[in-house]
Design a protein around this motif. Structure first.
Motif, PDB file in Angstrom:
ATOM      1  N   ASP A 132       0.836  -1.195   0.000  1.00 30.50           N
ATOM      2  CA  ASP A 132       0.000   0.000   0.000  1.00 30.50           C
ATOM      3  C   ASP A 132       0.873   1.248   0.000  1.00 30.50           C
ATOM      4  O   ASP A 132       1.794   1.373   0.814  1.00 30.50           O
ATOM      5  CB  ASP A 132      -0.884  -0.019   1.242  1.00 30.50           C
ATOM      6  CG  ASP A 132      -1.858   1.129   1.276  1.00 30.50           C
ATOM      7  OD1 ASP A 132      -2.948   0.984   0.708  1.00 30.50           O
ATOM      8  OD2 ASP A 132      -1.512   2.171   1.858  1.00 30.50           O
ATOM      9  N   VAL A 133       0.581   2.184  -0.892  1.00 27.29           N
ATOM     10  CA  VAL A 133       1.437   3.360  -1.047  1.00 27.29           C
ATOM     11  C   VAL A 133       1.418   4.237   0.203  1.00 27.29           C
ATOM     12  O   VAL A 133       2.442   4.810   0.582  1.00 27.29           O
ATOM     13  CB  VAL A 133       1.044   4.167  -2.302  1.00 27.29           C
ATOM     14  CG1 VAL A 133      -0.350   4.770  -2.169  1.00 27.29           C
ATOM     15  CG2 VAL A 133       2.076   5.251  -2.598  1.00 27.29           C
TER      16      VAL A 133
ATOM     17  N   VAL B 249      -6.710  10.444   1.915  1.00 29.26           N
ATOM     18  CA  VAL B 249      -7.945  11.002   2.474  1.00 29.26           C
ATOM     19  C   VAL B 249      -8.722   9.926   3.227  1.00 29.26           C
ATOM     20  O   VAL B 249      -9.224  10.158   4.336  1.00 29.26           O
ATOM     21  CB  VAL B 249      -8.808  11.623   1.362  1.00 29.26           C
ATOM     22  CG1 VAL B 249     -10.209  11.952   1.888  1.00 29.26           C
ATOM     23  CG2 VAL B 249      -8.151  12.889   0.823  1.00 29.26           C
ATOM     24  N   VAL B 250      -8.823   8.728   2.649  1.00 27.12           N
ATOM     25  CA  VAL B 250      -9.563   7.646   3.291  1.00 27.12           C
ATOM     26  C   VAL B 250      -8.909   7.245   4.610  1.00 27.12           C
ATOM     27  O   VAL B 250      -9.594   7.000   5.614  1.00 27.12           O
ATOM     28  CB  VAL B 250      -9.679   6.430   2.341  1.00 27.12           C
ATOM     29  CG1 VAL B 250     -10.280   5.237   3.068  1.00 27.12           C
ATOM     30  CG2 VAL B 250     -10.523   6.781   1.133  1.00 27.12           C
ATOM     31  N   VAL B 251      -7.578   7.188   4.619  1.00 30.39           N
ATOM     32  CA  VAL B 251      -6.874   6.847   5.858  1.00 30.39           C
ATOM     33  C   VAL B 251      -7.139   7.906   6.930  1.00 30.39           C
ATOM     34  O   VAL B 251      -7.373   7.582   8.103  1.00 30.39           O
ATOM     35  CB  VAL B 251      -5.366   6.688   5.603  1.00 30.39           C
ATOM     36  CG1 VAL B 251      -4.600   6.571   6.918  1.00 30.39           C
ATOM     37  CG2 VAL B 251      -5.102   5.456   4.743  1.00 30.39           C
ATOM     38  N   GLU B 252      -7.113   9.177   6.549  1.00 24.64           N
ATOM     39  CA  GLU B 252      -7.399  10.247   7.516  1.00 24.64           C
ATOM     40  C   GLU B 252      -8.816  10.138   8.048  1.00 24.64           C
ATOM     41  O   GLU B 252      -9.074  10.355   9.244  1.00 24.64           O
ATOM     42  CB  GLU B 252      -7.174  11.615   6.864  1.00 24.64           C
ATOM     43  CG  GLU B 252      -5.715  11.950   6.587  1.00 24.64           C
ATOM     44  CD  GLU B 252      -4.873  11.960   7.847  1.00 24.64           C
ATOM     45  OE1 GLU B 252      -5.271  12.614   8.833  1.00 24.64           O
ATOM     46  OE2 GLU B 252      -3.814  11.297   7.850  1.00 24.64           O
TER      47      GLU B 252
ATOM     48  N   LEU C 178      -3.315  -0.904   3.979  1.00 21.78           N
ATOM     49  CA  LEU C 178      -3.796   0.100   4.919  1.00 21.78           C
ATOM     50  C   LEU C 178      -4.997   0.851   4.367  1.00 21.78           C
ATOM     51  O   LEU C 178      -5.984   1.081   5.080  1.00 21.78           O
ATOM     52  CB  LEU C 178      -2.667   1.084   5.255  1.00 21.78           C
ATOM     53  CG  LEU C 178      -2.988   2.154   6.292  1.00 21.78           C
ATOM     54  CD1 LEU C 178      -3.269   1.523   7.652  1.00 21.78           C
ATOM     55  CD2 LEU C 178      -1.838   3.158   6.399  1.00 21.78           C
ATOM     56  N   SER C 179      -4.954   1.249   3.089  1.00 19.82           N
ATOM     57  CA  SER C 179      -6.061   2.011   2.520  1.00 19.82           C
ATOM     58  C   SER C 179      -7.328   1.167   2.394  1.00 19.82           C
ATOM     59  O   SER C 179      -8.445   1.674   2.540  1.00 19.82           O
ATOM     60  CB  SER C 179      -5.671   2.593   1.163  1.00 19.82           C
ATOM     61  OG  SER C 179      -5.228   1.586   0.288  1.00 19.82           O
ATOM     62  N   ASP C 180      -7.167  -0.153   2.139  1.00 19.11           N
ATOM     63  CA  ASP C 180      -8.337  -1.036   2.076  1.00 19.11           C
ATOM     64  C   ASP C 180      -8.988  -1.172   3.446  1.00 19.11           C
ATOM     65  O   ASP C 180     -10.223  -1.145   3.577  1.00 19.11           O
ATOM     66  CB  ASP C 180      -7.942  -2.411   1.547  1.00 19.11           C
ATOM     67  CG  ASP C 180      -7.566  -2.393   0.074  1.00 19.11           C
ATOM     68  OD1 ASP C 180      -7.926  -1.416  -0.621  1.00 19.11           O
ATOM     69  OD2 ASP C 180      -6.896  -3.343  -0.372  1.00 19.11           O
TER      70      ASP C 180
END
Length: 254
Positions: free
Chosen positions: A25-26, A191-194, A226-228
């Motif tokens: 994940d980037v 943005v999704v992680v935040e 992480l983003s998933d």
């Protein structure tokens, strides 16, 4: 000069190369990269800014809450060394921030108030395209030596490769349109992680830093991107309580 060893540096690049090769994940990879900067270089913290298609910079990763706040401040006030580094595409050295108070009055006041005394910034770029900047913040004055700056630039280059080779994008970054797709993917993931951090922080009455550590620990222990995982938390597909109560084997993550 930092006290890093050749083994430390090699280990960091092997880890980053492995992550790139396996489609990591980037957002997670960039978080690790900024942590490597703070660990390997003679600095106290690091933050990474990425430009969108309009040239507006956004914080993608930071090693501390103070650093994140300072990077956000630069983007909001459109003033600071990382912005100047991005605009010029050149390394920027600020060994004594007090001496630059006239150049960046608002930024200098906030940074000095947080206890930072020096700032260095290296550009992120892909060929002729400027992508962003990596900020290196010190709590004491003094210039980074050439070896530290060279290593910082190498890590910034890895960050650039990580973004444009993000496996969620449909093709290699061969032209501007495809590159924009890669950049937008990275920014959307951030943005999704935040958002997920906010959900966890609110639900668990914890800090954003603690929420981030819980997300990263849960993702690593369950083999998730992480983003998933973050999308699952935001969309309520992953129970928030499960993430909050997870006792991670990586509990020491910042």
């Amino acid at each position: 000069m930092s006290t890093r060893s050749e083994q430390d540096v090699a280990g960091s690049f092997v880890s980053l190369a492995t992550a790139l090769a396996t489609g990591a994940d980037v957002v997670e990879l960039l978080a690790e990269l900024t942590e490597d900067c703070a660990r390997l270089l003679d600095v106290d913290s690091a933050g990474l800014l990425l430009a969108d298609g309009s040239g507006v910079l956004h914080v993608l990763a930071a090693t501390s809450a103070d650093t994140r706040e300072l990077e956000v401040f630069q983007t909001q006030r459109v003033e600071g060394p990382c912005l100047d580094c991005y605009r010029s595409g050149e390394v920027l050295r600020v060994p004594d921030l007090e001496g630059q108070a006239q150049r960046w009055p608002a930024f200098a006041a906030v940074a000095l108030g947080m206890g930072f005394s020096s700032v260095h910034a290296v550009p992120m770029r892909l060929r002729a395209r400027r992508l962003g900047a990596l900020g290196l913040f010190g709590r004491r004055s003094g210039a980074l030596d050439d070896s530290d700056l060279s290593l910082g630039q190498a890590l910034a280059d890895v960050a650039s490769v990580a973004i444009v080779q993000n496996s969620s994008a449909p093709a290699p970054a061969e032209d501007d349109a495809v590159l924009e797709s890669h950049l937008q993917d990275a920014l959307r993931a951030r943005v999704v992680v935040e958002q997920a951090k906010g959900v966890l922080a609110y639900s668990g009455s914890i800090s954003m830093a603690q929420a981030h550590a819980q997300l990263r620990g849960y993702a690593r222990d369950h083999g998730l991107r992480l983003s998933d995982l973050a999308a699952g938390v935001v969309e309520r597909r992953t129970p928030v309580r499960s993430v909050l109560e997870h006792r991670s084997s990586t509990a020491d993550l910042p």
